[in-house]
Design a protein around this motif. Structure first.
Motif, PDB file in Angstrom:
ATOM      1  N   GLN A  78     -11.259 -40.992  54.565  1.00 22.78           N
ATOM      2  CA  GLN A  78     -11.427 -39.547  54.466  1.00 22.78           C
ATOM      3  C   GLN A  78     -11.192 -38.915  55.831  1.00 22.78           C
ATOM      4  N   SER A  84      -3.444 -37.891  49.205  1.00 23.66           N
ATOM      5  CA  SER A  84      -4.133 -38.480  48.060  1.00 23.66           C
ATOM      6  C   SER A  84      -3.302 -39.595  47.437  1.00 23.66           C
ATOM      7  N   GLY A 126      -8.408 -39.158  51.516  1.00 25.07           N
ATOM      8  CA  GLY A 126      -8.816 -37.789  51.266  1.00 25.07           C
ATOM      9  C   GLY A 126      -8.603 -36.924  52.493  1.00 25.07           C
TER      10      GLY A 126
END
Length: 254
Positions: free
Chosen positions: A87, A120, A125
């Motif tokens: 992320q 993605s 993320g």
């Protein structure tokens, strides 16, 4: 409650300690097992991963600048995958790109949303990290952050809420956490010093300031934040800040 699996520290807070090895040593000594990287630390992903592994640390999240996202995305993807980052958060637009109209912020949201779509596909993320300038009211009567999120609507772009910057920007953090719970994935945990105290840019150890962290921590978790990242923008005692903030949060959540 054992918060060790979800409690991280932003390594920007420890930058005055010098090398990334020194920063990781301080994080580990304070009790953290998670860290959040900054963009420049992805220049040597193999070395960073080795330094993390040797200290029993992981870096599930990292910050990355908009310039790198625009011009060097393949390298960023490869580096993040080597380090174990799943992320990323874009922490700020440069001053010259902070628009003054709702349309400009909506356009920025559209752009970051498109990059989030691309990432993605690589199982990474992408989210946005706020400060206080996105809380200015613009020409349409809304705050810039509202227009930004509206522009990104429909994309996988998420939000890392910097709760102290929300408070400093004059809004109720809990209201915003609830409003955007559908995209909230992380929160920054830092504290604001009492009025009149300007040392360390007006920030202080978590638990030593004016923010109600028992309430705010719970609200962030309840509304979707899966990693809580401790931060101080300019600590004069980085190692002490890390240790005292970690100790406070562990005791607070027992």
């Amino acid at each position: 409650m054992d918060i060790t699996p979800i409690l991280s520290i932003q390594l920007y807070s420890l930058r005055k300690l010098g090398s990334v090895e020194n920063q990781l040593d301080a994080a580990a000594a304070a009790g953290f097992r998670l860290v959040e990287t900054i963009g420049s630390q992805l220049a040597d992903p193999k070395g960073l991963r080795a330094a993390l592994d040797s200290r029993g640390l992981i870096a599930p999240t990292g910050h990355i600048g908009i310039g790198d996202l625009r011009s060097d995305l393949p390298r960023i993807v490869d580096a993040a995958q080597q380090v174990g980052i799943s992320q990323l958060y874009m922490p700020a637009y440069p001053p010259e790109e902070r628009g003054t109209t709702a349309a400009s912020w909506s356009k920025a949201g559209e752009e970051l949303g498109r990059i989030a779509e691309t990432l993605s596909g690589q199982s990474i993320g992408l989210g946005y990290h706020n400060h206080h300038w996105e809380l200015q009211v613009l020409d349409d009567g809304r705050r810039a952050l509202e227009s930004f999120f509206a522009g990104a609507e429909g994309s996988p772009l998420s939000w890392q809420a910097d709760i102290a910057w929300l408070a400093r920007g004059g809004v109720d953090p809990v209201e915003w956490l609830r409003r955007y719970r559908a995209i909230l994935t992380s929160a920054h945990v830092k504290d604001q010093a009492p009025a009149g105290i300007e040392i360390d840019d007006g920030w202080t150890d978590v638990g030593a300031g004016i923010l109600d962290w028992p309430r705010l921590f719970a609200a962030a978790r309840e509304n979707g934040a899966n990693i809580m990242t401790v931060e101080h923008d300019n600590p004069s005692d980085p190692s002490g800040f890390a240790a005292r903030s970690h100790a406070y949060l562990v005791a607070m959540t027992k």
